[in-house]
Scaffold this active site. Structure first.
Site, mmCIF file in Angstrom:
data_model
loop_
_atom_site.group_PDB
_atom_site.id
_atom_site.type_symbol
_atom_site.label_atom_id
_atom_site.label_comp_id
_atom_site.label_asym_id
_atom_site.label_seq_id
_atom_site.Cartn_x
_atom_site.Cartn_y
_atom_site.Cartn_z
ATOM 1 N N GLU A 180 37.737 2.830 26.521
ATOM 2 C CA GLU A 180 38.974 3.563 25.941
ATOM 3 C C GLU A 180 38.783 3.999 24.735
ATOM 4 O OE1 GLU A 180 43.937 3.393 25.612
ATOM 5 O OE2 GLU A 180 43.126 2.037 26.489
ATOM 6 N N ARG A 217 43.719 9.401 18.849
ATOM 7 C CA ARG A 217 44.890 9.012 18.215
ATOM 8 C C ARG A 217 44.175 9.563 16.077
ATOM 9 N NH1 ARG A 217 46.642 2.900 18.185
ATOM 10 N NH2 ARG A 217 47.319 2.938 20.802
ATOM 11 N N THR A 258 45.709 7.283 25.015
ATOM 12 C CA THR A 258 46.966 8.537 23.975
ATOM 13 C C THR A 258 46.842 9.818 24.209
ATOM 14 O OG1 THR A 258 46.510 6.367 22.107
ATOM 15 C CG2 THR A 258 47.568 8.207 21.831
ATOM 16 N N LYS A 304 49.001 1.792 33.535
ATOM 17 C CA LYS A 304 49.480 0.509 32.556
ATOM 18 C C LYS A 304 50.647 0.176 31.614
ATOM 19 C CE LYS A 304 49.319 1.976 27.663
ATOM 20 N NZ LYS A 304 48.091 2.923 26.830
#
Length: 206
Positions: free
Chosen positions: A40, A44, A68, A128
């Site tokens: 992943e 960011r 994100t 998640k």
């Protein structure tokens, strides 16, 4: 790929934050060498999307996704870069519809029972739990298994090598998210052998 298959491909999904695109491929190769294939790469930083593109092109053994994701347009951008899945810290109807429109597997972030119900309503049964420790950790996941036995979770946030086995032992947990596999100082120093060793330890978790 189906998101549940992706979650089951590695016991730990590393949460990767990259400042330099040139670190993406050696990092991915180091993780794959240690047995961790699901990566992943978070959006960011400015290097995120280009890093996904590089990994998708040069490390075919990796199952690369983006994390994100907070804006609808990022799903199509991630798909175009070669990502096969996306992870969000939370979920809105706008994000759910954009993920489906882009044709990318989504692991949506939830924290409360109401958010789980909303995600189920939008057609997601894999989620998640984020931030996992702050949301109640093991106790919360055990409690969630009663009313939401059909939901498979990936707890992320505050999970460590030491606590991961306790999460993985739960019937409703397929994998955990963790940043301890990808320490920023080791990436900056190019110490890929250490990343491979960390990945090997994580891949051995049950």
């Amino acid at each position: 790929m189906n998101i549940r298959d992706i979650m089951r491909a590695s016991p730990v999904m590393p949460v990767i934050v990259l400042d330099r695109v040139e670190d993406a491929v050696p990092l991915a190769r180091a993780l794959v060498a240690g047995g961790i294939r699901v990566l992943e790469v978070t959006l960011r930083t400015a290097a995120g999307l280009a890093s996904v593109k590089a990994i998708a092109a040069e490390v075919p053994e990796a199952i690369v996704g983006v994390g994100t994701v907070t804006r609808p347009e990022q799903f199509a951008e991630a798909k175009a870069a070669g990502a096969v899945f996306a992870v969000t810290p939370g979920l809105t109807e706008e994000l759910a519809l954009a993920a489906k429109a882009a044709g990318i597997s989504l692991l949506p972030g939830v924290m409360t029972p109401s958010e789980v119900i909303a995600a189920l309503g939008w057609g997601f049964d894999a989620m998640k739990l984020f931030p996992a420790e702050q949301a109640g950790g093991l106790g919360m996941l055990k409690a969630m298994n009663g009313p939401f036995a059909e939901v498979l979770f990936c707890p992320t946030g505050g999970v460590t090598l030491e606590s991961a086995p306790k999460f993985l032992a739960l019937p409703n947990v397929a994998c955990v998210g963790g940043s301890w596999l990808v320490p920023k100082d080791k990436i900056a120093a190019g110490e890929w052998h250490i990343v491979t060793q960390l990945a090997r330890e994580a891949a051995a978790l049950k």
